[in-house]
Design a protein around this motif. Sequence first.
Motif, PDB file in Angstrom:
ATOM      1  N   THR A 386       0.836  -1.187   0.000  1.00 49.63           N
ATOM      2  CA  THR A 386       0.000   0.000   0.000  1.00 49.63           C
ATOM      3  C   THR A 386       0.880   1.249   0.000  1.00 49.63           C
ATOM      4  O   THR A 386       2.090   1.174  -0.205  1.00 49.63           O
ATOM      5  N   SER A 387       0.252   2.412   0.231  1.00 51.64           N
ATOM      6  CA  SER A 387       0.980   3.674   0.277  1.00 51.64           C
ATOM      7  C   SER A 387       0.887   4.260   1.684  1.00 51.64           C
ATOM      8  O   SER A 387       0.165   3.758   2.539  1.00 51.64           O
ATOM      9  N   GLY A 388       1.623   5.345   1.890  1.00 52.44           N
ATOM     10  CA  GLY A 388       1.560   6.048   3.158  1.00 52.44           C
ATOM     11  C   GLY A 388       2.198   5.279   4.297  1.00 52.44           C
ATOM     12  O   GLY A 388       3.133   4.499   4.099  1.00 52.44           O
ATOM     13  N   VAL A 389       1.659   5.482   5.498  1.00 48.79           N
ATOM     14  CA  VAL A 389       2.230   4.860   6.695  1.00 48.79           C
ATOM     15  C   VAL A 389       2.237   3.339   6.579  1.00 48.79           C
ATOM     16  O   VAL A 389       3.230   2.675   6.872  1.00 48.79           O
ATOM     17  N   ASN A 390       1.123   2.765   6.132  1.00 50.64           N
ATOM     18  CA  ASN A 390       1.047   1.313   6.018  1.00 50.64           C
ATOM     19  C   ASN A 390       1.989   0.770   4.942  1.00 50.64           C
ATOM     20  O   ASN A 390       2.407  -0.389   4.993  1.00 50.64           O
ATOM     21  N   GLY A 391       2.329   1.609   3.970  1.00 50.00           N
ATOM     22  CA  GLY A 391       3.210   1.170   2.893  1.00 50.00           C
ATOM     23  C   GLY A 391       4.623   0.885   3.338  1.00 50.00           C
ATOM     24  O   GLY A 391       5.374   0.222   2.620  1.00 50.00           O
ATOM     25  N   ALA A 392       4.996   1.363   4.515  1.00 54.70           N
ATOM     26  CA  ALA A 392       6.346   1.086   5.015  1.00 54.70           C
ATOM     27  C   ALA A 392       6.492  -0.357   5.469  1.00 54.70           C
ATOM     28  O   ALA A 392       7.606  -0.870   5.576  1.00 54.70           O
ATOM     29  N   GLY A 393       5.376  -1.039   5.748  1.00 54.63           N
ATOM     30  CA  GLY A 393       5.429  -2.441   6.150  1.00 54.63           C
ATOM     31  C   GLY A 393       6.000  -2.630   7.534  1.00 54.63           C
ATOM     32  O   GLY A 393       6.044  -1.711   8.354  1.00 54.63           O
ATOM     33  N   LYS A 394       6.453  -3.847   7.789  1.00 56.85           N
ATOM     34  CA  LYS A 394       6.986  -4.180   9.125  1.00 56.85           C
ATOM     35  C   LYS A 394       8.175  -3.319   9.492  1.00 56.85           C
ATOM     36  O   LYS A 394       8.407  -3.037  10.667  1.00 56.85           O
ATOM     37  N   ALA A 395       8.962  -2.929   8.504  1.00 55.90           N
ATOM     38  CA  ALA A 395      10.164  -2.136   8.795  1.00 55.90           C
ATOM     39  C   ALA A 395       9.797  -0.821   9.474  1.00 55.90           C
ATOM     40  O   ALA A 395      10.491  -0.359  10.379  1.00 55.90           O
ATOM     41  N   GLY A 396       8.718  -0.193   9.033  1.00 57.70           N
ATOM     42  CA  GLY A 396       8.271   1.049   9.649  1.00 57.70           C
ATOM     43  C   GLY A 396       8.963   2.290   9.128  1.00 57.70           C
ATOM     44  O   GLY A 396       8.580   3.413   9.470  1.00 57.70           O
ATOM     45  N   PHE A 397       9.988   2.139   8.320  1.00 56.47           N
ATOM     46  CA  PHE A 397      10.710   3.273   7.746  1.00 56.47           C
ATOM     47  C   PHE A 397      11.224   2.865   6.370  1.00 56.47           C
ATOM     48  O   PHE A 397      11.168   1.697   5.991  1.00 56.47           O
ATOM     49  N   PHE A 398      11.714   3.849   5.602  1.00 56.93           N
ATOM     50  CA  PHE A 398      12.202   3.568   4.258  1.00 56.93           C
ATOM     51  C   PHE A 398      13.720   3.411   4.197  1.00 56.93           C
ATOM     52  O   PHE A 398      14.234   2.611   3.430  1.00 56.93           O
ATOM     53  N   SER A 399      14.426   4.163   5.019  1.00 60.53           N
ATOM     54  CA  SER A 399      15.888   4.028   5.047  1.00 60.53           C
ATOM     55  C   SER A 399      16.451   4.701   6.287  1.00 60.53           C
ATOM     56  O   SER A 399      15.855   5.629   6.844  1.00 60.53           O
ATOM     57  N   ILE A 400      17.603   4.199   6.715  1.00 58.37           N
ATOM     58  CA  ILE A 400      18.414   4.843   7.755  1.00 58.37           C
ATOM     59  C   ILE A 400      19.848   4.836   7.252  1.00 58.37           C
ATOM     60  O   ILE A 400      20.369   3.793   6.844  1.00 58.37           O
ATOM     61  N   SER A 401      20.485   5.988   7.275  1.00 59.77           N
ATOM     62  CA  SER A 401      21.865   6.092   6.797  1.00 59.77           C
ATOM     63  C   SER A 401      22.764   6.640   7.892  1.00 59.77           C
ATOM     64  O   SER A 401      22.382   7.568   8.619  1.00 59.77           O
ATOM     65  N   THR A 402      23.948   6.076   8.001  1.00 60.35           N
ATOM     66  CA  THR A 402      25.003   6.660   8.826  1.00 60.35           C
ATOM     67  C   THR A 402      25.802   7.578   7.911  1.00 60.35           C
ATOM     68  O   THR A 402      26.562   7.118   7.059  1.00 60.35           O
ATOM     69  N   LEU A 403      25.597   8.886   8.036  1.00 58.58           N
ATOM     70  CA  LEU A 403      26.167   9.833   7.081  1.00 58.58           C
ATOM     71  C   LEU A 403      27.664  10.009   7.245  1.00 58.58           C
ATOM     72  O   LEU A 403      28.419  10.010   6.275  1.00 58.58           O
ATOM     73  N   ARG A 404      28.082  10.167   8.507  1.00 58.84           N
ATOM     74  CA  ARG A 404      29.512  10.393   8.769  1.00 58.84           C
ATOM     75  C   ARG A 404      29.739  10.449  10.279  1.00 58.84           C
ATOM     76  O   ARG A 404      28.776  10.475  11.058  1.00 58.84           O
ATOM     77  N   LYS A 405      30.976  10.523  10.665  1.00 64.03           N
ATOM     78  CA  LYS A 405      31.332  10.763  12.063  1.00 64.03           C
ATOM     79  C   LYS A 405      31.514  12.259  12.273  1.00 64.03           C
ATOM     80  O   LYS A 405      32.002  12.969  11.397  1.00 64.03           O
ATOM     81  N   VAL A 406      31.072  12.731  13.440  1.00 62.39           N
ATOM     82  CA  VAL A 406      31.168  14.152  13.770  1.00 62.39           C
ATOM     83  C   VAL A 406      31.687  14.310  15.195  1.00 62.39           C
ATOM     84  O   VAL A 406      31.635  13.367  15.995  1.00 62.39           O
TER      85      VAL A 406
END
Length: 570
Positions: A386-406
């Motif tokens: 589906t789309s929207g909130v339910n479209g994310a499925g079990k994961a609950g999000f689309f992506s998580i990135s570790t951009l860099r160290k700060v």
Amino acid sequence: MLLKFQSIATACLWLGGAVGFLPEVSALDQEHVRQVAIIGAGAAGSSAAYHLQKYAEEHGVAVNITVFEKTNHVGGRTLTINPFGNSSLRVELGASIFIKKNHIMYDAMQEFGLEPRDPDVGSDPELGIWDGESFVFQVNENHSFWWNAYKVVMKYGFFAPRRTQKLMETTINKFLQLYETPFFPFRSLTQRAYELGLVEITGVTGEQLLKKNSVGDLYAHDIVQASTRVNYASNLARIHGLDTMVSMAPEGAMAVHGGNWQIFSNMVKRSNAYLALNTSVVSIKLAPEQTSGLPRYIIGTESSGEEVENPVVFDSVVLANPFQFSKISAADGVIQNPIDEIPYVQLHVTIFASPFRYSPAFFGLTDAKDVPGTILTTLGKDDEPTSGVNGAGKAGFFSISTLRKVINPETEKEEYLYKIFSPEKVTPEFLSRLFGVEVPDFFTAQNKGDNTVVDPISWYYPAVFYSYPQALPRVTFQDPIIGPGLYYTSGMESFISTMETNALMGKNVARLIVDDALGVSSGYSTEDGDGYGVGMDRAQKVVCDRGRGHGGQMEVPKTKPTEPPVTADL
């Protein structure tokens, strides 16, 4: 060629300016100067101003350009933020990357002397695709191309990635013809989509397109769907084939050092436009006196809570942002070709710093070293596409990135900078599970940019975008001409939504404005061989355009607008 996973990890498509001065023009000369208003200084509006000035100079057309922008910056959805208030750590909040084949963006970067950067520098090389229960695929971008290709082939076979690559290249090559004659400029995006055979791609879902071209279901589900989710927050069954192919075409990804918004800021500067920042356009109406036989427009603006009429009467107006979000009141007779209201994706983008790494328990693992730093997601086995909130499925999000160290300036210790794409607001409860430590409820109440240390989240910046349309299959698109001298750019977004394609529509509108000023009938059916109409004078063409909105000589498509055509094998 097999998919280069470095590209997947960075393919997050999405998006103060310079003030020019309105030249002094005598009352006599006013009649010979075309006054153009551009509403919105994002990718489309900035590009329209820049290319309008170039085309006008090239063809000897006198123009004055006024750009109205309701925010305090140029660039629209191209935004940067400074973690811990440190400008040397500047991070893209909006549209993050473009590629070398994005000719407008790439050429402008070079012309303006801007420095390109590799968006992957400093990011975690470990990439995983997670379905909410387990990692279905993992790769290390620091490993050799051949080793990563071997891993792909071992799981998905040789033909699925090969066919996807071939399909993507064929599709993109078709689209790139839109930049050149006889396909550029265009008065009807629908007409051009038919002429280029692209409605065969937009008229079906990504899932249908891949099946038609014999791409294996597993590869489509894991790899391609992970790309459509990170790029367009959409599953394969809920996105059309053209955006699906765009998601798979980020090879050679780059960004501008210091922020992609600089391309658009320089475009506005080079246009010599008068730039009105913090100025919302609230109304457009017809001027009472029409001396040329064609309508002219009066624009009402609001700044500091006060509504006023702009003293300039405009010959042409470019609506360069989604009209449904603009809150502009258009008087009767202004918009003659109705503007579609379409559903947009509401995307939450959250950037924050923490001294903690992901908890392996969140991903059903026991060892922290098994958790990749960049995580794309796909649907789980029982998830509905589906789309929207339910479209994310079990994961609950689309992506998580570790951009860099700060370096946290308060503690002077090294931390990690993270970025999350999600369909709803990131909560303390979610972050507590993600890191395996308690994140207090009050951390989200911080003011943006506040340097107060809140353990384990030391710096936090949330944003919400109406980032792009829900790209459901369609074979008709909003035309760029919506009235006499009135142009609209956001119809491009349902076709392809990127910085580059919005800039292309801005360039297209600029060309049409100059051609109309010259009396040149450009942008019609390519059946005439050069993109110019035959057998109708300019006045007749204008009536056809402005009455029907489909280009004077547009041929009736072979399929009805509501019927997706049969997908061709590519």
